[in-house]
Design a protein around this motif. Sequence first.
Motif, PDB file in Angstrom:
ATOM      1  N   THR A 116       0.833  -1.206   0.000  1.00 35.91           N
ATOM      2  CA  THR A 116       0.000   0.000   0.000  1.00 35.91           C
ATOM      3  C   THR A 116       0.865   1.251   0.000  1.00 35.91           C
ATOM      4  O   THR A 116       0.590   2.217  -0.734  1.00 35.91           O
ATOM      5  N   PHE A 117       1.910   1.234   0.805  1.00 36.66           N
ATOM      6  CA  PHE A 117       2.826   2.377   0.823  1.00 36.66           C
ATOM      7  C   PHE A 117       3.476   2.578  -0.546  1.00 36.66           C
ATOM      8  O   PHE A 117       3.617   3.722  -1.011  1.00 36.66           O
ATOM      9  N   VAL A 120       0.933   4.230  -2.901  1.00 39.22           N
ATOM     10  CA  VAL A 120       0.734   5.640  -2.549  1.00 39.22           C
ATOM     11  C   VAL A 120       1.934   6.474  -2.987  1.00 39.22           C
ATOM     12  O   VAL A 120       1.788   7.572  -3.550  1.00 39.22           O
ATOM     13  N   ARG A 121       3.131   5.969  -2.762  1.00 41.90           N
ATOM     14  CA  ARG A 121       4.342   6.696  -3.161  1.00 41.90           C
ATOM     15  C   ARG A 121       4.424   6.847  -4.677  1.00 41.90           C
ATOM     16  O   ARG A 121       4.725   7.935  -5.186  1.00 41.90           O
ATOM     17  N   TYR A 126       2.634  10.696  -1.457  1.00 38.59           N
ATOM     18  CA  TYR A 126       3.404  10.606  -0.218  1.00 38.59           C
ATOM     19  C   TYR A 126       3.442  11.971   0.473  1.00 38.59           C
ATOM     20  O   TYR A 126       3.550  13.012  -0.174  1.00 38.59           O
ATOM     21  N   ASN A 127       3.365  11.955   1.784  1.00 37.31           N
ATOM     22  CA  ASN A 127       3.390  13.167   2.613  1.00 37.31           C
ATOM     23  C   ASN A 127       2.218  14.100   2.292  1.00 37.31           C
ATOM     24  O   ASN A 127       2.369  15.314   2.233  1.00 37.31           O
ATOM     25  N   GLY A 131      -2.924  10.809   0.527  1.00 35.93           N
ATOM     26  CA  GLY A 131      -2.277   9.513   0.631  1.00 35.93           C
ATOM     27  C   GLY A 131      -2.749   8.700   1.820  1.00 35.93           C
ATOM     28  O   GLY A 131      -2.662   7.469   1.816  1.00 35.93           O
ATOM     29  N   VAL A 132      -3.231   9.379   2.853  1.00 28.87           N
ATOM     30  CA  VAL A 132      -3.787   8.682   4.024  1.00 28.87           C
ATOM     31  C   VAL A 132      -5.240   8.300   3.777  1.00 28.87           C
ATOM     32  O   VAL A 132      -5.711   7.252   4.233  1.00 28.87           O
ATOM     33  N   PHE A 201      -0.327   3.770   9.681  1.00 31.11           N
ATOM     34  CA  PHE A 201      -0.281   4.195   8.277  1.00 31.11           C
ATOM     35  C   PHE A 201       0.030   5.684   8.123  1.00 31.11           C
ATOM     36  O   PHE A 201       0.884   6.050   7.306  1.00 31.11           O
ATOM     37  N   PRO A 202      -0.632   6.598   8.857  1.00 31.27           N
ATOM     38  CA  PRO A 202      -0.214   8.002   8.760  1.00 31.27           C
ATOM     39  C   PRO A 202       1.239   8.220   9.147  1.00 31.27           C
ATOM     40  O   PRO A 202       1.901   9.113   8.612  1.00 31.27           O
ATOM     41  N   ILE A 205       3.303   7.495   6.056  1.00 26.48           N
ATOM     42  CA  ILE A 205       2.963   8.304   4.886  1.00 26.48           C
ATOM     43  C   ILE A 205       3.342   9.765   5.087  1.00 26.48           C
ATOM     44  O   ILE A 205       3.804  10.441   4.164  1.00 26.48           O
TER      45      ILE A 205
END
Length: 265
Positions: A116-117, A120-121, A126-127, A131-132, A201-202, A205
């Motif tokens: 998942t990361f 999202v990246r 990301y950041n 993304g969350v 997760f946050p 991210i």
Amino acid sequence: MPTTMLWVLAVLMAFPLLWFLLSSFKGGGELFTYPLSFLPREWTIDGYARAWERIDFVRYFGNTIVVATITTALTVFFCATAGYALAKYRAPWLSVLALCILSMTMLPGEVILNPTFSVVRDLGFYNSLIGVILPSILTPTGVFMFRQFFITVPDELLDAARMDGAKELSIFFRIMLPLARPIMLTLAIISFQWRWNDYIFPLIILSDPKNFTLQIALRTLIGSENIDWAILLAASVISMIPLVLLYLVFQKYITSSDINTGLRD
């Protein structure tokens, strides 16, 4: 006898919470004095004052409310649509899909954390709060809840609506969703609580402190060598206030709702 046992269980479950709340009004030196006391010997709100100075609650409350609210709204909508399709449309592959979705409830979140990361990246989120939000929208538990409820709705109700000329979207929004109001409220409360308390997760991210959610902000109060427990306890109590208000506002709708409204044998 059953009532007595329920009261005993309620007291046992409430005791740690009361100890936690009362400890937030104790001074740092009193928290670890022996013998321990249930009630504060000297009541103080110094922990709350210092917690408010250390943490920008306005910013972090705002970030967390945005994440929790948007995610909850999208979760309820998409889980309802998926559950409706799995319950009321007939196709062999839908049964297989429902079984696959149900099996996902048995997987720990850590199993899909890495892929998942990566997604999202690679999407460039990301950041960012997006993304969350995006990976948390569709939950197997929510889809399963709606599917099981929609299965109990008689097909004759839908057939009658179709004979009257109602389109599929109209049936879903004007008939099925109002009937599923208790499920919507239940999932909304659960989802909001999940996202409000989400930490892992946050954490992976978000790297910019300006985008931190509340739980990550609380983590900054823990030092590498020592912890100011008075501040941490007070900040934790403050972080619980929205969830308590949410429960007080919406719990009556769940307990008073009749999930069989509009249905007749």
